[in-house]
Design a protein around this motif. Structure first.
Motif, PDB file in Angstrom:
ATOM      1  N   ASP A 136      -1.006   3.184  -8.404  1.00 50.82           N
ATOM      2  CA  ASP A 136      -2.426   3.205  -7.497  1.00 50.82           C
ATOM      3  C   ASP A 136      -3.119   2.295  -8.741  1.00 50.82           C
ATOM      4  O   ASP A 136      -4.163   1.792  -8.030  1.00 50.82           O
ATOM      5  N   VAL A 168       0.928  10.005   1.796  1.00 47.98           N
ATOM      6  CA  VAL A 168      -0.081   9.117   0.934  1.00 47.98           C
ATOM      7  C   VAL A 168      -1.233   9.967   0.795  1.00 47.98           C
ATOM      8  O   VAL A 168      -1.558  10.918   1.673  1.00 47.98           O
ATOM      9  N   SER A 169      -1.990  10.027  -0.157  1.00 45.41           N
ATOM     10  CA  SER A 169      -3.169  10.812  -0.461  1.00 45.41           C
ATOM     11  C   SER A 169      -4.321  10.306  -0.076  1.00 45.41           C
ATOM     12  O   SER A 169      -5.160  10.938   0.160  1.00 45.41           O
ATOM     13  N   ARG A 170      -4.387   8.887  -0.112  1.00 46.23           N
ATOM     14  CA  ARG A 170      -5.755   7.981   0.290  1.00 46.23           C
ATOM     15  C   ARG A 170      -5.535   7.746   1.640  1.00 46.23           C
ATOM     16  O   ARG A 170      -4.524   6.905   2.288  1.00 46.23           O
ATOM     17  N   PRO A 171      -6.479   8.126   2.618  1.00 44.05           N
ATOM     18  CA  PRO A 171      -6.661   7.833   3.950  1.00 44.05           C
ATOM     19  C   PRO A 171      -6.499   6.270   4.249  1.00 44.05           C
ATOM     20  O   PRO A 171      -6.927   5.398   3.390  1.00 44.05           O
ATOM     21  N   THR A 172      -6.141   5.803   5.331  1.00 45.33           N
ATOM     22  CA  THR A 172      -5.615   4.438   5.431  1.00 45.33           C
ATOM     23  C   THR A 172      -7.098   4.131   6.446  1.00 45.33           C
ATOM     24  O   THR A 172      -7.250   4.836   7.583  1.00 45.33           O
ATOM     25  N   ARG A 221       0.723  -1.272  -0.025  1.00 43.81           N
ATOM     26  CA  ARG A 221      -0.037  -0.081   0.068  1.00 43.81           C
ATOM     27  C   ARG A 221       0.869   1.207   0.194  1.00 43.81           C
ATOM     28  O   ARG A 221       0.647   2.202  -0.773  1.00 43.81           O
ATOM     29  N   TYR A 246      -3.893  -1.260  -7.759  1.00 47.39           N
ATOM     30  CA  TYR A 246      -4.093  -1.589  -6.454  1.00 47.39           C
ATOM     31  C   TYR A 246      -4.616  -3.328  -6.473  1.00 47.39           C
ATOM     32  O   TYR A 246      -4.141  -4.111  -5.688  1.00 47.39           O
ATOM     33  N   LEU A 264       0.937   3.999  -3.286  1.00 46.28           N
ATOM     34  CA  LEU A 264       0.416   5.386  -3.101  1.00 46.28           C
ATOM     35  C   LEU A 264       1.399   6.448  -3.230  1.00 46.28           C
ATOM     36  O   LEU A 264       1.059   7.440  -3.309  1.00 46.28           O
TER      37      LEU A 264
END
Length: 439
Positions: free
Chosen positions: A214, A363-367, A63, A217, A67
């Protein structure tokens, strides 16, 4: 997942198989033999848990790599600073460097057992093969070899189950979580073979070598599951069941275990085991060779591909230096356990870095909260493993080696605490006491 997508993913997978090739190696095998021969089927549940834990560790590393689309050392330097990046490089180089020599010793011993030639001849031969293959052909040849060898190793050990008398009832009993007296360290070793600093750090580089981002994924997630959960899981279970069913001496080495199978279960089992051990050693050695060059080149700002002559020279040097592993000699089992110990000591720091970066502006996408919770649980487990290994070393008396392991462990433990404090301070200074992963 529909059939067409499954076929497409199966044809494109690869990076996680390089990590799986390292995990499915002689160090893991030595621990599984010790567990099965010493405690029967009792620790089968730990073997299954190790495959799940290894899959989670690789998913977190995957991940971060997808990302950021960068190597982990560069990301650490940008978001934490140069000191943190150098600490990670040292962590990886120490763990992978020691492993390189001991794995070469194992491979040379297996080759000598199968052919009768001097192990030192085989050490030099395999070192040249590594240099020509990796420095000459680059990452592509390693990924292809990893997939072929890991698949072949899994087939060899599964086939050995058909010539070894497994007790299904007793094996089923081993699925019940229990830790009989004296098994805590062995259980820790089994888990440590699947959750390792080299596997975690290399993943971002192997995905970069494939050009994955990305948009891949789903493919990358499938890749992790197929290599670690399925292939590595089957490999581990097969070896453990063979050892638990036939072997009774937990002090056997990997090579001696294969030779012991001859009179116990027939020459077919012996040669299948030797072939599997040889294939596992080759695939592990190849995958492990690229790890130090990846992190060092990234830290120095070089390209991490053979198109950069500096990286290629570094890769060739690591390959050729591997030959010295064959002159170590001695019983490989203790050496493999030490390799696992050093790697386990360095693993919590790598996991902490990944979890921290996944909850930062890197990272731009929250976990998601469940992913972070799983990551923190993995950090707790790996920290416990490290503490157990250090305690075992110190129980034998403080020597130069155990003292160095302790000092290294203390430094990395302080670094993990520092990361936690840094995260808390960043959140408080930023005006929120709510962790990012809870958003």
């Amino acid at each position: 997942m529909n059939v067409d997508r499954f076929r497409g993913y199966a044809g494109e997978m690869g990076p996680s198989w390089v990590a799986g090739a390292i995990a499915a190696g002689p160090a893991t095998m030595a621990t599984l033999i010790t567990a099965g021969a010493g405690y029967g089927y009792d620790l089968l549940w730990v073997v299954l848990l190790s495959a799940a834990a290894g899959t989670l560790a690789q998913y977190l590393a995957m991940r971060l790599g997808l990302l950021t689309e960068r190597g982990i050392v560069g990301v650490v330097e940008d978001h934490l600073g140069e000191w943190w990046a150098w600490l990670l490089v040292v962590d990886v180089v120490v763990a992978a460097g020691v492993a390189q020599l001991v794995i070469m010793n194992t491979l040379a011993s297996v080759s000598a057992t199968m052919t009768g030639l001097d192990p030192r001849v085989w050490g030099l031969t395999w070192a040249v093969v590594l240099a020509v293959g990796l420095a000459g052909r680059g990452y592509g040849v390693l990924e292809t070899a990893a997939k072929v060898l890991v698949a072949g190793v899994v087939v060899a050990f599964v086939a050995s189950l058909f010539v070894v008398p497994v007790d299904p009832g007793a094996a089923a009993g081993g699925l019940v979580p229990t830790l009989p007296g004296g098994t805590a360290l062995v259980a820790a070793g089994i888990l440590g073979g699947a959750v390792h600093v080299t596997l975690i750090t290399m993943h971002s580089y192997t995905m970069r070598a494939r050009g994955w981002g990305d948009e891949e994924y789903g493919l990358a997630t499938f890749d992790v599951g197929a290599s670690m959960l399925v292939a590595f899981g089957v490999y581990s279970v097969a070896i453990f069941l063979v050892a638990a069913s036939v072997l009774t001496d937990p002090d056997l080495s990997t090579v001696a275990a294969a030779e012991a199978l001859g009179p116990l279960a027939g020459d077919g089992a012996k040669w299948l085991f030797l072939l599997g051990l040889g294939g596992a050693s080759v695939s592990t050695l190849g995958g492990n060779t690229i790890v130090p060059p990846f992190v060092v080149a990234d830290k120095l700002g070089w390209e991490t591909s053979v198109e950069d002559a500096r990286y290629r020279a570094l890769l060739a040097a690591v390959s050729l230096l591997s030959a010295f592993g064959a002159v170590i000699g001695g019983e490989v089992l203790g050496q493999l356990v030490l390799v696992l110990a050093l790697g386990t000591v360095g693993t919590p720091f790598a996991i902490a870095l990944v979890v921290y970066l996944l909850n930062s502006s890197a990272v731009s996408r929250p976990t998601a909260t469940p992913t972070n919770a799983a990551g923190l649980a993995l950090l707790l487990v790996s920290g416990t493993l490290a503490a157990n290994f250090v305690r075992e070393q110190l129980a034998r008396g403080v020597t130069l080696l155990s003292g160095a392991v302790l000092a290294f462990a203390v430094l990395l433990a302080l670094a993990v605490v520092g990361l936690f404090a840094k995260y808390v301070r960043r959140r408080v200074v930023g005006g929120s006491t709510v962790p990012e992963w809870a958003d």
